[in-house]
Design an enzyme around this catalytic site. Structure first.
Site, short mmCIF file in Angstrom:
data_model
loop_
_atom_site.label_atom_id
_atom_site.label_comp_id
_atom_site.label_asym_id
_atom_site.label_seq_id
_atom_site.Cartn_x
_atom_site.Cartn_y
_atom_site.Cartn_z
N ALA A 65 0.92 -0.41 0.21
CA ALA A 65 0.17 0.04 0.16
C ALA A 65 0.78 1.06 0.46
CB ALA A 65 -0.67 0.61 1.28
N GLY A 108 0.52 -4.62 0.91
CA GLY A 108 -0.21 -5.38 0.15
C GLY A 108 -0.32 -5.59 -1.12
N GLU A 111 -0.54 -9.70 -0.13
CA GLU A 111 -1.95 -9.27 -0.15
C GLU A 111 -2.72 -9.51 -1.59
OE1 GLU A 111 -1.54 -6.26 2.88
OE2 GLU A 111 -2.29 -8.16 4.50
N GLU A 131 5.26 -4.94 6.78
CA GLU A 131 4.36 -3.61 7.82
C GLU A 131 4.58 -3.97 9.12
OE1 GLU A 131 2.95 -5.94 5.94
OE2 GLU A 131 1.30 -5.44 4.41
N1 CAA Z 1 4.44 2.97 -0.81
C1 CAA Z 1 4.85 4.09 -1.15
N2 CAA Z 1 5.91 4.72 -2.02
C2 CAA Z 1 6.56 3.22 -2.54
C3 CAA Z 1 6.14 2.07 -1.89
C4 CAA Z 1 5.49 2.24 -1.61
N3 CAA Z 1 4.96 1.07 -0.67
N4 CAA Z 1 7.60 1.17 -1.97
C5 CAA Z 1 8.53 1.40 -2.29
N5 CAA Z 1 7.84 3.26 -2.88
C6 CAA Z 1 8.44 4.16 -3.78
C7 CAA Z 1 9.61 4.47 -2.99
O1 CAA Z 1 9.70 5.60 -1.73
C8 CAA Z 1 10.62 5.61 -3.96
O2 CAA Z 1 9.91 6.38 -3.82
P1 CAA Z 1 11.27 8.11 -4.79
O3 CAA Z 1 12.25 7.69 -5.61
O4 CAA Z 1 10.01 9.05 -4.69
O5 CAA Z 1 11.68 8.09 -2.93
C9 CAA Z 1 10.29 4.89 -4.78
O6 CAA Z 1 9.78 3.61 -4.57
C10 CAA Z 1 11.35 3.39 -5.36
O7 CAA Z 1 11.47 3.01 -3.76
P2 CAA Z 1 12.99 2.58 -2.96
O8 CAA Z 1 13.65 3.65 -3.43
O9 CAA Z 1 13.26 2.56 -1.96
O10 CAA Z 1 13.60 1.02 -4.10
P3 CAA Z 1 14.54 0.25 -3.33
O11 CAA Z 1 15.04 -0.82 -4.33
O12 CAA Z 1 15.30 1.30 -2.39
O13 CAA Z 1 14.17 -0.52 -2.35
C11 CAA Z 1 11.74 -1.62 -1.01
C12 CAA Z 1 12.59 -1.89 -2.33
C13 CAA Z 1 12.88 -2.84 -0.60
C14 CAA Z 1 10.68 -2.51 -1.98
C15 CAA Z 1 11.66 -0.15 -0.21
O14 CAA Z 1 10.90 0.35 -1.70
C16 CAA Z 1 10.49 -0.73 0.44
O15 CAA Z 1 11.20 -1.31 1.43
N6 CAA Z 1 9.14 -0.51 0.42
C17 CAA Z 1 8.23 -0.59 1.30
C18 CAA Z 1 7.51 -2.15 1.82
C19 CAA Z 1 6.58 -2.09 2.10
O16 CAA Z 1 6.88 -1.44 3.48
N7 CAA Z 1 5.09 -2.53 2.13
C20 CAA Z 1 4.63 -2.30 2.72
C21 CAA Z 1 3.50 -1.35 3.01
S1 CAA Z 1 2.15 -1.21 4.12
C22 CAA Z 1 0.76 -2.48 3.69
O17 CAA Z 1 1.48 -2.63 2.57
C23 CAA Z 1 -0.49 -2.68 4.78
C24 CAA Z 1 -1.68 -2.97 4.08
O18 CAA Z 1 -1.49 -4.24 4.33
C25 CAA Z 1 -2.22 -2.74 2.74
#
Ligand code: CAA
Length: 257
Positions: A65, A108, A111, A131
């Site tokens: 998400a 998400g 999921e 998360e």
């Molecule tokens: N939401 C918003 N933006 C996101 C995102 C997310 N879940 N995942 C990645 N992005 C964005 C980053 O912020 C970045 O944007 P900017 O260039 O503007 O900074 C861009 O996508 C590229 O990401 P990274 O630079 O972080 O890429 P990376 O290769 O270094 O890392 C990753 C990849 C490990 C997937 C890392 O991006 C990450 O940890 N993302 C979040 C994963 C996460 O926590 N997901 C769970 C979200 S909560 C949820 O999903 C609740 C639910 O149950 C529905």
């Protein structure tokens, strides 16, 4: 549609939905999820489509998400926005739904893949429910679907540590149907979709409903629904054609009637 692309292939009765927010690793914001819900509803209503494939790109199926959209929300905001009601409608898709996953399928994203009926993964797929690392927990069915797919011990480990698992590991736990080289994952999903699309679409929908019911109900109720749907299949021309073709030793021609 800004964040998804839809491609219908009527000749083979399959449709492909591609999540298309590549810069954000297909983070699932509210607009994307709304578009996805609307596209699935339209394809579900389209008699020329029998199987739907949901995919992202090589680097990301979806990284969860949209954290930026949620970061400053209060509990009351979240309650009012009620983002997961969109997911309830996606879950109601009647046609078989195959997730073709490469790269990140996190939070998400994982999921969403689990909301699909089957998952074809690339060797570079990474599944996880991270998360916990951002101070929350799965909210779109992860605690339920992951536990049912891979068992309590592993689900607990993944949800409480947030660690990612590879496509191969996910395959070992029974989360995915098949792991293939990265250049093949979409091709494999299309092959599976074509195989299913060559069956009676009504029988496929009835079977999908009955299998999903096994997750949602007790055995008695599940068996009753399964039996009812089995008998209902006999109201179709496809059943007559399928059984006749078997007896006549030829390939059946299904019409979805
Ligand atoms: N939401 C918003 N933006 C996101 C995102 C997310 N879940 N995942 C990645 N992005 C964005 C980053 O912020 C970045 O944007 P900017 O260039 O503007 O900074 C861009 O996508 C590229 O990401 P990274 O630079 O972080 O890429 P990376 O290769 O270094 O890392 C990753 C990849 C490990 C997937 C890392 O991006 C990450 O940890 N993302 C979040 C994963 C996460 O926590 N997901 C769970 C979200 S909560 C949820 O999903 C609740 C639910 O149950 C529905």
């Amino acid at each position: 549609m800004e964040y998804i692309k839809v491609n219908k292939q009527y000749a083979t009765h399959i449709a492909l939905i591609e999540l298309n927010r590549p810069k954000e690793l297909n983070a699932l914001n509210l607009q994307l999820m709304g578009e996805l819900r609307d596209a699935l509803k339209e394809l579900d209503d389209d008699d020329n489509v029998r199987v739907i494939i949901l995919t992202g790109n090589e680097k990301a199926f979806a990284a969860g998400a949209d954290i930026k959209q949620m970061a400053d929300k209060t509990a009351i905001d979240m309650l009012k926005i009620d983002q997961f009601s969109t997911w309830d409608q996606i879950r109601k898709t009647k046609k078989p739904l195959i997730a073709a996953v490469s790269g990140f399928a996190l939070g998400g994203g994982c999921e969403l893949a689990m909301t699909c009926d089957m998952i074809i993964a690339s060797e570079s797929a990474k599944f996880g429910q991270p998360e916990i690392k951002i101070g929350v927990m799965p909210g779109a069915g992860g605690t339920q679907r992951l536990t049912k797919a891979i068992g309590k011990a592993k689900a607990m480990e993944l949800v409480l540590t947030g660690r990612f698992i590879s496509g191969e590991e996910a395959m070992g736990y029974g989360l995915v149907n098949k792991v293939v080289p990265t250049e093949m994952y979409l091709y494999e999903a299309v092959q599976m979709a074509k195989e299913i699309a060559s069956m009676s679409p009504i029988a496929a929908q009835l079977a999908k409903e009955a299998i999903n019911r096994s997750f949602e109900t007790h055995l008695d109720e599940g068996l009753t629904l399964e039996r009812k749907n089995f008998y209902l299949a006999f109201a179709t021309e496809d059943q007559k054609e399928g059984m006749k073709a078997f007896i006549e030793k030829r390939k059946p021609e299904y019409k979805g009637k």
